[in-house]
Motif scaffolding. Structure first.
Motif, mmCIF file in Angstrom:
data_model
loop_
_atom_site.group_PDB
_atom_site.id
_atom_site.type_symbol
_atom_site.label_atom_id
_atom_site.label_comp_id
_atom_site.label_asym_id
_atom_site.label_seq_id
_atom_site.Cartn_x
_atom_site.Cartn_y
_atom_site.Cartn_z
ATOM 1 N N LEU A 72 0.840 -1.084 0.091
ATOM 2 C CA LEU A 72 0.111 0.132 0.045
ATOM 3 C C LEU A 72 0.871 1.152 0.104
ATOM 4 C CD1 LEU A 72 -2.686 1.182 0.241
ATOM 5 C CD2 LEU A 72 -2.695 1.099 2.652
ATOM 6 N N ALA A 73 2.103 1.125 0.770
ATOM 7 C CA ALA A 73 2.667 2.342 0.930
ATOM 8 C C ALA A 73 3.748 2.672 -0.668
ATOM 9 C CB ALA A 73 3.773 2.328 1.963
ATOM 10 N N VAL A 74 4.027 1.697 -1.334
ATOM 11 C CA VAL A 74 4.407 2.006 -2.511
ATOM 12 C C VAL A 74 3.623 2.446 -3.600
ATOM 13 C CG1 VAL A 74 5.787 0.714 -4.345
ATOM 14 C CG2 VAL A 74 6.523 0.403 -2.123
ATOM 15 N N SER A 75 2.503 1.538 -3.510
ATOM 16 C CA SER A 75 1.457 2.058 -4.588
ATOM 17 C C SER A 75 0.947 3.610 -4.350
ATOM 18 C CB SER A 75 0.334 1.155 -4.338
ATOM 19 O OG SER A 75 0.349 -0.112 -4.210
ATOM 20 N N LEU A 76 0.663 4.130 -3.155
ATOM 21 C CA LEU A 76 0.502 5.444 -2.848
ATOM 22 C C LEU A 76 1.817 6.330 -3.330
ATOM 23 C CD1 LEU A 76 -1.159 5.373 0.505
ATOM 24 C CD2 LEU A 76 -2.304 5.444 -1.762
ATOM 25 N N ALA A 77 2.898 5.833 -3.115
ATOM 26 C CA ALA A 77 4.186 6.682 -3.413
ATOM 27 C C ALA A 77 4.368 6.673 -4.767
ATOM 28 C CB ALA A 77 5.382 6.170 -2.799
#
Length: 466
Positions: free
Chosen positions: A200-205
């Motif tokens: 989720l963190a990479v997808s938002l970044a």
């Protein structure tokens, strides 16, 4: 018949005696003054005493009833008037809300010591001790003594996971505190969804800026060992490589960016260096193959001395002022060598410090003042004109940069002679190009010109200004 009529009249007179015959003064005066003859008829002493007792009971009942209704009473229990300074008890809440007995019994205190009534849990000031377990209770269980009660947090499902963690990560992009994120994640029961945190963190970044990607890489490194394990990190990148065909629809550069995330994870030590080798010859997806190739190239360059921790650049508001000033100086020097305005504009935007663009304007004018030829003058003028038209540098930042030069031009003139004249010429050209306003141009300082007068010159000014 006459005897019966006389008895009837006597009973009627006795009833009247209960209300009118005996007063408080007659009671206090004694029975000596009491008359035993009424209308010529003699009454026995026992009947008189009985009527006296009934009258006293009625009077006492009447007094209690008046006190309950909030009106007070004018006499005491023994028939005496209240003394001066004594407050007659009244009920401010009315007859129906008073908790004192209305039956004429008791001392007029609240029922049950104030512990009665709806919503009352005992008298005021009562402290309840811990309830002791009764061994003789039919429902008693021996396991109750060793029972420990704890709050149970249910594990998050996929829908609740994304709804809960998305605001946490987006807020982290604003404050950049990894410890706060770690504490919030510890309060959640992630269960088997731990690997989804890096996903989720990479997808938002990927949808954000370069500074968001840098913060995400730092977050993954700080969460490693406390919230997520190495197995969770590997599983998360496996999921990202599978989802690349969908991520490309929103972020066309997703394969290159995921490859940079993989390389940074290997450089930070949260991913095995053999992770990329495990995919050799087994990848059919074009996007996944491009991401792995990008990560392999970056890791190969790191062996030659390139730092992986700068894979996302060196911009962002988290950087120090000294570091940003150094980056701006290198950017301008590279522009003077290449002359590529578009590249300089892209590098300035990648710094992601729009509030620090006044430093860029300041350094640009200082380079113009320190230059000796017309090349730097024209190149810097074209650069500022392009950045002003594209709105990369706002008018406020442009104004702040010029005002800083105006304030420091006396000190600059000590090191760079003729800086006043060069500044006036550059400011005039910027005004003609529409970079600055007329008001800002008029604020440009100019060194006072001296008049040299000698005999025979007719008061003419000499050509030299200094």
């Amino acid at each position: 018949m006459e005897i019966e009529n006389e008895q009837t009249e006597n009973s009627t007179e006795l009833d009247n005696l209960s209300d009118t015959l005996f007063s408080g003064e007659e009671e206090s005066g004694g029975t000596e003054e009491m008359k035993n003859e009424i209308n010529g008829n003699w009454i026995p002493a026992a009947s008189i005493n009985e009527a006296k007792i009934n009258a006293r009971a009625k009077r006492r009942l009447r007094k209690n009833s008046s006190r309950d209704s909030g009106r007070g009473d004018s006499v005491s229990d023994n028939g005496e008037a209240p003394k001066s300074g004594v407050t007659i008890p009244t009920s401010p809440k009315g007859k129906h809300l008073d908790r004192r007995s209305r039956l004429g019994k008791g001392r007029g205190l609240p029922k049950k010591g104030g512990a009665g009534g709806k919503g009352v849990w005992g008298p005021p000031g009562q402290v309840y001790d811990a309830e002791e377990v009764d061994i003789k209770d039919p429902n008693y269980d021996d396991d109750q003594d060793n029972c420990v009660y704890e709050t149970v947090v249910l594990p998050l499902d996929e829908r609740a996971f994304e709804k809960t963690l998305t605001p946490i990560i987006q807020e982290y992009f604003e404050h950049g505190d990894t410890n706060e994120v770690a504490e919030m994640l510890k309060d959640l029961n992630l269960g088997e969804m731990k690997y989804s945190v890096p996903v989720l963190a990479v997808s938002l970044a990927l949808e954000g800026k370069a500074s968001h990607r840098e913060l995400t890489s730092k977050l993954l490194a700080d969460l490693y060992g406390t919230v997520v394990s190495r197995h969770d990190v590997e599983k998360s990148f496996d999921c990202l490589l599978r989802d690349l065909p969908e991520l490309v629809l929103d972020t066309p550069r997703a394969p290159q960016l995921v490859g940079q995330f993989i390389a940074r994870a290997v450089g930070d030590g949260i991913l095995c260096s053999s992770y990329i080798d495990g995919y050799k010859g087994t990848v059919d997806c074009v996007q996944a193959r491009a991401a792995l190739d990008q990560a392999n190239v970056l890791l190969s360059m790191s062996k030659g001395g390139k730092r992986i921790d700068n894979v996302w650049g060196s911009g962002g508001g988290q950087q120090s002022v000294k570091h940003l000033a150094k980056e701006i100086d290198m950017l301008l020097k590279e522009y003077l060598l290449s002359g590529d305005v578009a590249e300089a504009e892209r590098c300035l935007q990648e710094l992601e410090v729009p509030h620090f663009h006044h430093e860029f304007v300041y350094e640009t004018i200082v380079m113009v003042l320190e230059s000796t030829g017309e090349t730097t003058f024209k190149m810097m003028l074209n650069l500022l004109k392009s950045l002003c038209r594209s709105a990369v540098i706002t008018m406020d930042e442009m104004k702040r940069g010029y005002e800083r030069i105006y304030c420091e031009i006396p000190d600059i003139n000590l090191d760079v002679p003729h800086s006043y004249s060069v500044l006036e010429q550059f400011v005039e050209e910027c005004f003609s190009a529409g970079i600055i306003s007329k008001q800002l141009r008029d604020l440009c300082p100019s060194r006072g010109r001296k008049r040299f007068v000698s005999e025979g010159d007719g008061g003419r000014l000499k050509a030299e200004s200094y």
